[in-house]
Write a protein that holds these residues in place. Structure first.
Motif, PDB file in Angstrom:
ATOM      1  N   PRO B 115       0.944  -0.789  -0.316  1.00  0.00           N
ATOM      2  CA  PRO B 115       0.268   0.420  -0.232  1.00  0.00           C
ATOM      3  C   PRO B 115       1.097   1.235  -0.431  1.00  0.00           C
ATOM      4  O   PRO B 115       1.793   1.282   0.693  1.00  0.00           O
ATOM      5  N   PHE B 116       0.350   2.124  -0.893  1.00  0.00           N
ATOM      6  CA  PHE B 116       1.303   3.819  -0.898  1.00  0.00           C
ATOM      7  C   PHE B 116       1.621   4.388   0.223  1.00  0.00           C
ATOM      8  O   PHE B 116       2.477   4.955   0.235  1.00  0.00           O
ATOM      9  N   GLN B 117       1.064   4.040   1.445  1.00  0.00           N
ATOM     10  CA  GLN B 117       0.825   4.596   2.601  1.00  0.00           C
ATOM     11  C   GLN B 117       1.874   4.454   3.403  1.00  0.00           C
ATOM     12  O   GLN B 117       2.520   5.034   3.934  1.00  0.00           O
ATOM     13  N   VAL B 118       2.951   3.017   3.278  1.00  0.00           N
ATOM     14  CA  VAL B 118       3.703   2.850   3.910  1.00  0.00           C
ATOM     15  C   VAL B 118       5.102   3.220   3.440  1.00  0.00           C
ATOM     16  O   VAL B 118       5.468   3.757   4.009  1.00  0.00           O
ATOM     17  N   ASN B 119       4.848   3.655   2.062  1.00  0.00           N
ATOM     18  CA  ASN B 119       5.815   4.143   1.150  1.00  0.00           C
ATOM     19  C   ASN B 119       6.397   5.627   1.010  1.00  0.00           C
ATOM     20  O   ASN B 119       7.224   6.244   1.377  1.00  0.00           O
ATOM     21  N   LEU B 120       4.763   6.471   2.083  1.00  0.00           N
ATOM     22  CA  LEU B 120       4.632   7.616   2.572  1.00  0.00           C
ATOM     23  C   LEU B 120       6.706   8.381   3.075  1.00  0.00           C
ATOM     24  O   LEU B 120       7.040   9.030   2.077  1.00  0.00           O
ATOM     25  N   ILE B 121       6.775   8.069   3.761  1.00  0.00           N
ATOM     26  CA  ILE B 121       7.542   8.557   4.646  1.00  0.00           C
ATOM     27  C   ILE B 121       8.751   8.379   4.221  1.00  0.00           C
ATOM     28  O   ILE B 121       9.599   9.336   3.903  1.00  0.00           O
ATOM     29  N   PRO B 122       9.431   6.801   3.723  1.00  0.00           N
ATOM     30  CA  PRO B 122      10.337   6.976   3.413  1.00  0.00           C
ATOM     31  C   PRO B 122      10.737   7.966   1.741  1.00  0.00           C
ATOM     32  O   PRO B 122      11.981   8.284   1.853  1.00  0.00           O
ATOM     33  N   LEU B 123       9.523   7.858   1.015  1.00  0.00           N
ATOM     34  CA  LEU B 123       9.783   8.452  -0.561  1.00  0.00           C
ATOM     35  C   LEU B 123       9.940   9.547  -0.477  1.00  0.00           C
ATOM     36  O   LEU B 123      10.426  10.807  -0.815  1.00  0.00           O
ATOM     37  N   TYR B 124       8.819  10.204   0.913  1.00  0.00           N
ATOM     38  CA  TYR B 124       9.664  11.950   1.310  1.00  0.00           C
ATOM     39  C   TYR B 124      11.246  12.005   1.669  1.00  0.00           C
ATOM     40  O   TYR B 124      11.204  13.153   1.160  1.00  0.00           O
ATOM     41  N   ARG B 125      11.056  11.093   2.172  1.00  0.00           N
ATOM     42  CA  ARG B 125      12.560  11.516   2.460  1.00  0.00           C
ATOM     43  C   ARG B 125      13.857  11.639   1.919  1.00  0.00           C
ATOM     44  O   ARG B 125      14.246  12.734   1.715  1.00  0.00           O
TER      45      ARG B 125
END
Lengths: 463, 280, 289
Positions: B115-125
Motif C-alpha cells: 500500500p502506498f501509505q507505508v512508502n510515504l515517509i521513506p519516499l518523502y525523505r
C-alpha cells in the motif's frame, strides 16, 4: 533523427524545465525547507536547546533577532482562520525579524502530513493540533515544552492564570506544557425550546429530566407505532460516552493510568441510560457513519442532542429556518456536571529550529484580541478565560433566541476533563467506540460491551 | 448485421437501465451543487432556489486557475512519460528475450502489492534529500509530484498484456528485413497498440488527476498544489460543506469527461477491430 | 558456457535498454522505500526516536490477534465479492457496448463516469445515499420494498461498501475489455461463423481465448487493488459498526497515525506476501507459458 526521438528529448527537457520552473516560483524566502536543512539548522537547534536547557529564567533577556521565517500549519480554513492576514501583518510589525508562512491544511488529512513531515525532519514551527492527537504526539516526545520556552508566562502574566483548570490540565503532560489551547470543545445540550415549551416541560437538568423530556416531545408522525420525530440523538463514540461516564462520577482509567476503569458501575449505568433511550424509542441511534446531524435536524427527526461549540455554526448554515427555536444548556447530569474536553492546541514541534520565535507567535495569538477572532472568524470557542468574558462573546445570539451561548460553554469548561495522556489512548478510544455500537442497538449488555472494551484497553496499556 | 427487433429493444433496455444506475448518484451530487445550504437537506430533487453561489465560492475562495493548471501539467507529464516509457518497457517484457526478464517483471509486480501509505515517509525523505542536492527537484516541485508515478507498473502490466496478442510473425518479418527493435517499436507496435495506448492514457490520466495523498504530502506551497489537494481545503473540521464540495467534485470531473470523450472516439472507435494495418 | 551467457546478455541489450527508464523510476521511488519499510517491519519505530529491532515480533503479534484475523477476513470478503461480480459486469457491458447501437459513445461515457470520479468523492456521495432517509431507501420504497440503515447494521455495512466499490470500479474493467475486444481479429469471428458457430459458441471459442491475457490482467490487478481497499472505509464507516468494515489498509493507516510505524509496516508486508503468492499462482495458471 527518428520520428519519436525528438518528441522524447523535448519531453525530457520539458520535465526538467518544468521542475526548475516549478521550484523557481517557490524559491521565495517562505520555502519551509530552508528553515530545516543542513548546518544552519543544527546551529540554531543547538542554540535553542541551550536556551531552553538553561531553565525557566527570563527568556526575554536574550532576544535573538536574526531574521527567521516561521512555518505555521493551520487547519482552521482559509476564510475562517483566526490567523487573519491583518493579524499576521500586525504580528510581523511587532516582531519585524519574523516572517510568517501560514499554510492551509484540511483537518482530515492533517495528521498524516504532519507525521510524515515530523518523521522526515521537516516539521513546521507551529501547528494547530486537535487535542485528541495530543496523547500520541506527547507520549512520543514530538512536542516541545512550552513551560521552558515561555518561562511559565504568556503575554506578561502566568499561563496558569489565563486558563480554567480543565484546559490547563489538558495542556500538561508530565511536568511540561505540550500545547497552548486556542479553542476548546466541550458538550452542552442543544434543544428545541419551542417544542419543550409547547409540551410544557422545563429545561432538563438531570438524566431523569432528559429521559422524561425526550419521551414527552417525541412523536410518531407516520403512524407506524414507532417514534420517529423530535428524538434525542444517542451517539456511539468515546466523546459522548465519556460525558455520561464523568457525569456519573466515573473515570476512564485508574488514577495511575494502568488499567481501564470505565467498565465499573458508573460506566455501566451510564451506558445503560443511553441504551434505555434507544430502547424506548425516544433516543435515535446516530452513528458517525450517519454523518452530521443537520439532515436529521432539517426533517426534525432529532430535537435534542449534545455537542460542542462548532455545532452552532452547523445549525446556522444547515437549518437557518429554525433560527430562534434552538437553545443551549448545561448538559443534564446524574451526580455532577461533566463533559469531555477537546479542542485545538497550538503546538511547537520539538524538531523545529525556531522555537523561541514560534513561541512569540503562539503567545501573540493567545492575546484576548486575537482569541476573540477564534469566535468571530472561526466560529469556535476561545480557550482563554479573558476572551470568553470579552464583549464579542457576551453578545446575545439571535439564532439562539437572544441567549449568550458562551456563558453555558464557559460553565461547562469548568467541569470538563480531557482524555488520559497515555500512548495507548488511540487503541482505547477505538476499543470503546467499537463496542458501543453493539450495546446501543441492544445486541449485548452494557456490562459485556464495556468489559470487552476494557480487556482490549488493558492489553493495549500493558504493551 | 441486422438484429431482430426484440433483441434490439432488449439491448437498449439493459443499456438504459444500467446508464440510469450509473448516473443517479451524480444527479444527487449535481443538484446539491446548485443548492443553498438550507435547501440541501430538504429532500427536494430540484434545487429551489437554484444558485451558482457554490461554484462562485469554489472559484473565488481557492486559487482555482493555479490548482487547475498544476493538475493539467502534472497529469500531462505523467501520461506522456507512461505512454512512452511504459509501452517501451511493456514491449520488452512481452516480446523480447533477455536474461532476468520474468524476474524483473515479477519484482515490478511486487511493488504494486505494498500500500502506498507505508512508502510515504521513506519516499518523502528521498524527496527532501533530492531537494537539498538539486533545489529544482524534490519536495514542492513538479518533479517531486510526477517522479514516483512517471513510469507505473500498472501501465506496464496493462500494455504487456495487450502487446502479447500481437502476432510474433509480424515482428519476425520486420526483424528479418533488418529493422531495429526501436524502429519496430515505433512503426509497428505503437500503431497496432492504439486501443491499448488509449486505455493506458485514460487510466493514467484519471489516476494522476485524482491523485491526492502524494501531492498532499509533497507540496507545501499553494503555488504547487493540484486540484484534489486544493479542493480538500473546502472541508471544515469534522464536517463536509456539501454545496461547495459537490461543486468542486463536478468541476474536477468535467475535464476527465472531455478527455475520455475525445480519446475514446478517436482510438477505440476509430480503428477497425483487429485489422493489421500496413506500416512502414 | 560463459560465452553462451555473454551472448544471451548481448542479445538482450535492446530489452535492457527499453526497460531501463522503468527500472530507474521503480527502483529509486518504489523499491528503495519498500526496503526501508521492510526493515521497519522488524522494529518498533515511532518515526522520531531510532528504531528498536524486535525481529518477527510484530508479525507474531498481528497474526495471533483475533481482531487482526477478523480484519483479514473482512478484507477477503471484500475481495471475493468484488472480484466475483465486477469483472463479470465489466465483460458483459463491454460486449454490449461493442455492438453497433446508437449513442454508443454516450453510453460508454455514462458507464465509465463513476470510474472517472475520485473514490473519496464517490464514497462521500454514497454515504449520503445510504442514509436511513437517503435516496436508496426512497427508491426502494417506490417499489414497495423497505430498506434498512445500511451503514449502521453490521450485517449490511460491508456489503454496502462493496456495492459502492463495484459501482465505481467496474467501468475500469469495461474499458479494458472493450479495448481488448477491438483487438481480436475479425477474421477469427468470420471463420467461426463459416464453421457454423452461433453467438454463444463464438463467445466461448473466439472471444474468451482472445481475452485470455486481459482476463489475467484484470484479475491480478483487481485482486491487488481490492485487497488494499481504504478510501471507501475511511469516508463511509471508519471500520464500524464494531469492526465489521475494518480492512487491512485501514488498520495500517491507523497504526501509522498512532506513530507505530513498525506495526504498520508489518501489516503491509503481510499483505505483500498474500498478494505475491496469489499473483504468482494466477499468472502461472492464466498464462502458462
Amino acid at each position: 533523427m527518428s520520428r519519436l526521438t525528438r518528441p522524447v528529448i523535448l519531453l525530457a527537457a520539458a520535465v526538467l524545465a518544468a521542475g526548475a520552473c516549478g521550484s523557481a516560483a517557490t524559491q521565495s524566502p517562505t520555502s519551509p525547507v530552508t528553515s530545516a536543512s543542513g548546518a544552519p539548522a543544527t546551529a540554531t537547534a543547538a542554540a535553542t536547546a541551550a536556551a531552553t536547557a538553561a531553565g525557566p529564567a527570563t527568556p526575554e533577556a536574550s532576544i535573538d533577532t536574526t531574521p527567521v521565517t516561521l512555518t505555521v500549519w493551520d487547519y482552521y480554513g482559509k476564510d475562517t482562520t483566526p490567523f487573519t492576514p491583518d493579524a499576521i501583518a500586525a504580528f510581523q510589525k511587532e516582531y519585524p525579524w519574523i516572517t510568517v508562512d501560514r499554510q492551509d491544511l484540511d483537518w482530515d488529512t492533517f495528521i498524516q502530513k504532519f507525521n510524515t513531515a515530523v518523521a522526515s525532519g521537516q516539521s513546521p514551527d507551529v501547528a494547530t493540533l486537535d487535542m485528541t492527537w495530543i496523547p500520541t504526539l506527547a507520549s512520543n516526545d514530538v512536542l516541545a515544552d512550552i513551560k521552558t520556552l515561555s518561562g511559565g508566562a504568556m503575554n506578561g502574566k502566568p499561563i496558569a492564570d489565563q486558563y480554567a483548570a480543565g484546559p490547563l490540565e489538558a495542556m500538561t503532560y508530565g511536568d511540561k506544557y505540550v500545547t497552548a489551547m486556542s479553542d476548546f470543545d466541550a458538550y452542552v445540550l442543544y434543544y428545541r425550546a419551542d417544542l419543550l415549551e409547547k409540551a410544557g416541560i422545563a429545561v432538563p437538568k438531570t438524566w431523569d429530566d432528559l429521559r422524561a423530556a425526550a419521551k414527552a416531545i417525541a412523536k410518531d408522525a407516520n403512524g407506524d407505532g414507532k417514534l420517529d420525530k423530535y428524538r434525542y440523538a444517542v451517539r456511539p463514540n468515546t466523546f459522548h460516552f465519556s460525558q455520561f461516564l464523568f457525569q456519573n462520577g466515573g473515570s476512564l482509567l485508574t488514577p495511575d493510568n494502568t488499567k481501564a476503569a470505565f467498565n465499573g458501575p458508573e460506566g455501566v449505568s451510564a451506558l445503560e441510560f443511553n441504551q434505555s433511550l434507544v430502547a424506548d424509542g425516544s433516543g435515535l441511534y446516530w452513528s458517525d457513519a450517519s454523518g452530521d446531524l443537520p439532515p436529521a435536524l432539517a426533517d426534525e427527526r432529532v430535537a435534542m442532542f449534545s455537542d460542542g461549540p462548532y455545532y452552532m455554526g452547523l445549525l446556522k448554515s444547515g437549518v437557518p429556518d429554525q433560527a430562534g427555536k434552538w437553545r443551549v444548556a448545561i448538559a443534564p447530569y446524574s451526580k455532577q456536571p461533566g463533559s469531555y474536553l477537546g479542542g485545538t492546541g497550538l503546538s511547537i514541534p520539538a524538531s523545529s529550529a525556531h522555537q523561541a520565535a514560534a513561541w512569540k507567535f503562539v503567545e501573540y495569538f493567545l492575546r484576548p484580541e486575537q482569541q476573540t477572532l477564534v469566535y468571530t472568524v472561526a466560529g469556535a470557542m476561545p480557550a482563554t478565560t479573558a476572551a470568553l468574558q470579552g464583549p464579542d462573546l457576551t453578545k446575545p445570539d439571535p439564532y439562539f433566541g437572544g441567549q449568550i451561548p458562551s456563558v453555558e460553554f464557559l460553565e461547562t469548561l469548568k467541569t470538563s476533563t480531557h482524555f488520559p495522556y497515555v500512548s495507548a489512548w488511540s487503541d482505547i478510544d477505538t476499543a470503546i467506540g467499537e463496542n458501543l455500537d453493539a450495546a446501543l442497538v441492544g445486541k449485548v449488555t452494557a456490562q459485556k460491551a464495556l468489559d470487552d472494551a476494557a480487556a482490549a484497553a488493558d492489553a493495549a496499556l500493558a504493551k | 448485421m441486422r438484429r431482430s427487433l426484440p433483441a434490439r429493444v432488449g439491448i437498449y433496455a439493459v443499456l438504459l437501465a444500467a446508464a440510469v444506475a450509473m448516473v443517479l448518484p451524480f444527479w444527487w451530487a449535481l443538484t446539491t451543487s446548485f443548492k443553498l445550504p438550507g435547501d440541501i437537506f430538504s429532500g427536494s430533487p430540484i434545487p429551489d432556489p437554484f444558485t451558482l453561489a457554490n461554484y462562485q465560492d469554489v472559484f473565488r475562495r481557492l486559487p482555482f486557475p493555479t490548482y487547475f493548471l498544476n493538475s493539467v501539467i502534472v497529469s500531462g507529464l505523467v501520461v506522456g512519460l507512461n505512454v512512452i516509457f511504459g509501452t517501451a518497457a511493456a514491449y520488452a517484457f512481452a516480446k523480447l528475450r533477455f536474461p532476468g526478464r520474468d524476474l524483473i517483471f515479477f519484482l515490478f509486480l511486487l511493488t504494486l502489492m505494498v500500500p502506498f501509505q507505508v512508502n510515504l515517509i521513506p519516499l518523502y525523505r528521498i524527496m527532501v534529500e533530492l531537494h537539498k542536492i538539486v533545489p529544482a527537484i524534490g519536495v514542492d516541485t513538479y518533479f517531486g509530484i510526477v517522479a514516483p508515478g512517471a513510469v507505473q507498473v500498472f501501465g506496464i502490466f496493462l500494455m504487456r498484456q495487450f502487446l502479447r496478442s500481437i502476432p510474433d510473425e509480424v515482428l519476425e518479418s520486420a526483424r528479418i528485413d533488418g529493422a531495429s527493435e526501436w524502429r519496430i517499436l515505433r512503426s509497428i507496435v505503437f500503431p497496432l497498440a492504439g486501443p491499448g495506448i488509449a486505455t493506458l492514457a485514460i487510466f493514467t490520466f484519471i489516476a494522476a488527476w485524482n491523485d491526492f495523498l502524494w501531492p498532499l504530502v509533497v507540496t507545501n506551497s499553494d503555488a504547487m498544489r493540484t486540484l484534489p489537494v486544493g479542493l480538500a481545503l473546502l472541508a471544515r473540521r469534522n464536517t463536509v460543506v456539501w454545496g461547495q464540495t459537490m461543486a468542486g467534485t463536478v468541476v474536477a470531473v468535467a475535464p476527465m469527461v472531455i478527455v475520455f470523450l475525445l480519446l475514446q472516439r478517436r482510438f477505440i472507435e476509430g480503428l477497425t477491430a483487429g485489422a493489421v494495418k500496413d506500416v512502414g | 558456457m560463459a560465452r553462451t551467457i555473454a551472448k544471451r546478455f548481448r542479445a538482450g541489450v535492446p530489452g535492457y535498454v527499453l526497460v531501463a527508464p522503468a527500472v530507474l523510476v521503480t527502483v529509486v521511488f518504489l523499491v528503495i522505500p519498500m526496503i526501508q519499510t521492510g526493515y521497519w517491519s522488524l522494529t518498533v519505530y515511532n518515526g522520531v526516536k531510532p528504531p528498536q529491532f524486535v525481529g518477527l515480533q510484530n508479525y507474531i503479534d498481528l497474526l495471533t490477534d483475533p481482531r487482526f484475523l477478523r480484519i483479514i477476513q473482512n478484507t477477503v470478503f471484500f475481495v471475493v465479492m468484488g472480484m466475483a461480480i465486477g469483472p463479470v459486469l465489466g465483460l458483459a457491458s463491454a460486449v454490449l457496448l461493442n455492438q453497433s447501437v446508437r449513442l454508443r459513445a454516450l453510453f460508454r461515457t455514462t458507464f465509465f463516469l463513476p470510474t472517472m470520479v475520485s473514490l473519496v468523492a464517490v464514497a462521500t456521495v454514497w454515504k449520503m445515499l445510504y442514509q436511513d432517509q437517503g435516496m436508496i431507501n426512497q427508491v426502494l420504497a417506490t417499489f414497495g420494498l423497505s430498506g434498512t440503515d445500511w451503514l449502521n447494521d453490521p450485517t449490511t455495512a460491508l456489503p454496502a461498501v462493496v456495492v459502492t466499490s463495484i459501482w465505481q470500479g467496474f467501468g475500469f474493467e469495461t474499458v479494458v475489455f472493450l479495448a481488448a475486444l477491438q483487438s481480436i481479429p475479425r477474421e477469427f469471428y468470420d471463420a467461426a461463423r463459416v464453421d457454423g458457430a452461433g453467438a454463444w459458441a463464438q463467445f466461448r471459442h473466439v472471444t474468451l481465448p482472445g481475452l485470455r491475457y486481459t482476463i489475467v490482467f484484470v484479475y491480478v490487478v483487481g485482486i491487488i487493488g481490492s485487497f488494499q481497499v481504504f478510501d471507501q472505509v475511511f469516508v463511509m464507516t471508519q471500520g464500524r459498526p464494531g469492526i465489521s468494515t475494518r480492512t487491512m489498509v485501514y488498520e495500517l493507516v491507523e497504526q501509522f497515525q498512532n506513530l507505530r510505524l513498525g506495526t504498520a509496516s508489518a501489516i503491509a508486508y503481510i499483505l505483500l506476501i498474500i498478494l505475491a503468492v496469489m499473483s504468482y499462482i494466477q499468472i502461472r495458471l492464466g498464462e502458462g507459458d
